[in-house]
Design a protein around this motif. Structure first.
Motif: not given
Length: 395
Positions: A11, A135, A265-266, A279, A282, A285
């Motif tokens: 990301a 990120a 992302g996460d 993935t 992300a 994003d």
């Protein structure tokens, strides 16, 4: 604009690439806590819809990613010593390490500054930046420091899992289920290069403790797992890397930015690994944030529009991820079915209807959907046309 991307994963790197492409005069720095070439995990998966998005956003990096990926067209279920195969929508696998190499090289080529061995835990460490992008993963320190303002919620899944590799190059996306005296255990496996596959091993906590994994380290656990999957892996070894047993943590945030700090992302969201979209989401994003910054000159407006748009886009995959995780957490509900029936319901695990009606009834409804026009209205719950699935099963 001066941009600080905290986290050198897909990301952060991809967003840096897109921002330098959008405005070469921007000062973009990616800060990564780890040293170069160190990353956790084995391979990641993605699908044709992401390929199209990547090609539109940056054709150069898209071409490099596709050229270094493994493509498959089949999915397989290995159960009770038998294979059930389905030829359908294909997908891609790429080693996480290789993906980061490609994105890093592209970012540096465009003028992004990449700084390793630097742990950014507070926005004051990058106070020079006009925009700070968190990120830094599901355990994001930047998000934790402002968790009340992001309205963060974290829930923990029931099953245990460990992210492993294998020297067996799987030629299908493989689900391998094994019954042990302590209960069921399985892996989700796929090749991610010409020499290695990813094998995510998962099981209920009762199986995990019953097999003694709670009383041994990860290396010993791998030694115990290899005989269980020796048949499907054809006696190839499992590879540990830096993995350990975990419970999946689902991260959600009601708000995605606080001042000039924005989540990606996460750090912003996680979706269970059983739908293989982490993935992809992300990178999407990154695309969405870069587009929003291009469309809105005011930073607050751009970040608000990005957060609102992505939360809306995530509703369906997050719902599907919850259903998929629940399917595996309740696997005993399905394993008594025949191989073809089980595999069809495994592939339908994203449907919220599946948990609400008996499995065999769901299977029958799915098979009738192609023949009875009235049932076609339920297809958004039941899944793809039955004929397109059933006629392609083979042993």
């Amino acid at each position: 604009m001066r941009i600080a991307c905290v986290g050198g994963g897909p990301a952060g790197l991809y967003f840096a690439i897109l921002m330098k492409r959008r405005d070469a005069t921007s000062e973009v720095t990616v800060y990564e806590r780890n040293p170069p070439k160190r990353t956790q995990g084995w391979g990641v998966v993605y699908w044709n819809d992401l390929v199209e998005s990547l090609q539109a956003a940056d054709s150069t990096s898209a071409a490099a990613i596709c050229a270094n990926s493994v493509k498959w067209t089949d999915q397989g279920l290995h159960l009770r010593g038998r294979w059930t195969l389905h030829s359908g929508r294909g997908g891609y696998g790429i080693g996480r390490h290789r993906l980061l190499e490609l994105l890093t090289a592209r970012a540096i080529e465009l003028g992004v500054r990449v700084v390793y061995d630097t742990d950014i835990c507070d926005v004051r460490q990058v106070c020079h930046a006009d925009l700070v992008v968190a990120a830094d993963g599901s355990g994001s320190a930047l998000r934790r420091n402002a968790a009340d303002r992001f309205s963060t919620s974290i829930s923990t899944g029931r099953n245990k899992y460990i992210w492993l590799g294998s020297t067996k190059v799987l030629d299908t996306f493989t689900f391998a289920l094994v019954r042990t005296p302590a209960g069921w255990i399985w892996f989700h496996g796929y090749a991610h290069d010409g020499e290695t596959s990813t094998c995510v091993v998962e099981c209920p906590p009762e199986t995990w403790s019953g097999l003694g994994f709670d009383r041994c380290d990860a290396r010993q656990a791998v030694d115990m797992l290899e005989p269980l999957f020796a048949d499907v892996l054809e006696d190839h070894p499992l590879l540990l890397g830096e993995s350990s047993w975990l419970n999946f943590r689902t991260v959600r945030n009601e708000h995605w930015h606080d001042g000039n700090l924005v989540l990606m992302g996460d750090a912003a969201h996680t979706t269970h690994f059983t739908i293989g979209s982490g993935t992809k989401l992300a990178l999407q994003d990154a695309i969405a944030l870069s587009e929003s910054l291009g469309e809105h000159h005011d930073l607050e407006t751009a970040l608000s529009a990005y957060g609102q748009g992505r939360r809306e886009a995530l509703r369906q995959p997050q719902s599907e991820a919850r259903c998929s995780a629940a399917w595996f957490e309740n696997i005993e509900r399905y394993v008594g079915l025949g191989d073809i029936q089980l595999f069809l319901l495994l592939r339908e695990r994203r449907s919220p209807l599946l948990a609400r009606i008996p499995p065999l009834l769901y299977y029958r409804l799915h098979m009738l959907a192609e023949k009875v026009p009235a049932l076609r209205r339920l297809r958004r719950w039941i899944g793809p046309p039955a004929r397109a699935v059933y006629s392609r099963w083979r042993y």
